[in-house]
Design a protein around this motif. Structure first.
Motif: not given
Lengths: 107, 118
Positions: B67-72
């Motif tokens: 579960f890859l999470i990105n908060h750019a």
């Protein structure tokens, strides 16, 4: 590892007040009490929150005991659309859900 | 105010596919967003806490490589379910607040994404 205890289910007659209790006996001094509800297949909806004073908004009232170990959410005039699962959450820096109370408002 | 938009609302795909879910705060900046998973007739389970510009913090038992999470940015966090399998089928929900992780500002939730893996 939710820090609250709620009854699994409650019924309420339409037009009457719904009083939903929550126990949070291990609450810390800087933790707020939040109430949310979830209608089937939707994201949770924010209702109200408080620290130690009673709070009221257009949706509900929140009564917190003086020792802060329990609280009650009051829906003053329940309607059929208030049927949902209600979650009481004690939070400092994250939001963990317990099992909640399934409120059924009946005609 | 305080609207959180989640997209897509429903996904049906084959086993082995990767699926990306977007969570946007429409009218406020969200330093911290949370991702949850909810199985039928169960409560929401916190998966991870997503902080803008840094790595997400995962709950015990949640695979960070799965579960890859990105908060750019302050208005967008994404959750990618990699190589999804039928057991990943669930209702995924995000939340955000304007006050960051340690604020007393309430979290506002998206409407969720129902993921079905065939």
């Amino acid at each position: 590892d939710a820090k609250t205890t709620q009854p699994p289910s409650m019924d309420c007659a339409e037009g009457r007040a719904a009083n939903l209790p929550c126990n949070h006996s291990t609450i810390s001094g800087n933790e707020y009490v939040y109430w949310y509800r979830q209608i089937h297949s939707q994201g949770p909806q924010y209702i109200i929150h408080g620290l130690k004073n009673n709070e009221t908004n257009e949706m509900a009232s929140l009564i917190i005991t003086e020792d802060r170990k329990s609280s009650t959410l009051i829906l003053p005039h329940a309607t059929l659309r208030d049927t949902a699962v209600y979650y009481c959450i004690v939070r400092y820096n994250d939001m963990r859900f317990g099992a909640g109370t399934r409120l059924t408002v009946k005609p | 105010g305080a609207v959180v938009s989640q997209h897509p609302s429903r996904v049906i795909c084959k086993s082995g596919t990767s699926v990306k879910i977007e969570c946007r705060s429409l009218d406020f900046q969200a330093t911290t967003m949370f991702w949850y998973r909810q199985f039928p007739k169960q409560s929401l389970m916190l998966m991870a806490t997503s902080n803008e510009g840094s790595k997400a913090t995962y709950e015990q038992g949640v695979e960070k490589d799965k579960f890859l999470i990105n908060h750019a940015s302050l208005t967008l966090s994404t959750l990618t379910v990699t190589s999804a399998h039928p057991e990943d089928s669930s209702f995924y929900i995000c939340s955000a607040s304007s006050g960051g992780g340690n604020s007393n500002q309430p979290q506002h939730f998206g409407d969720g994404t129902r993921l079905s893996i065939l």
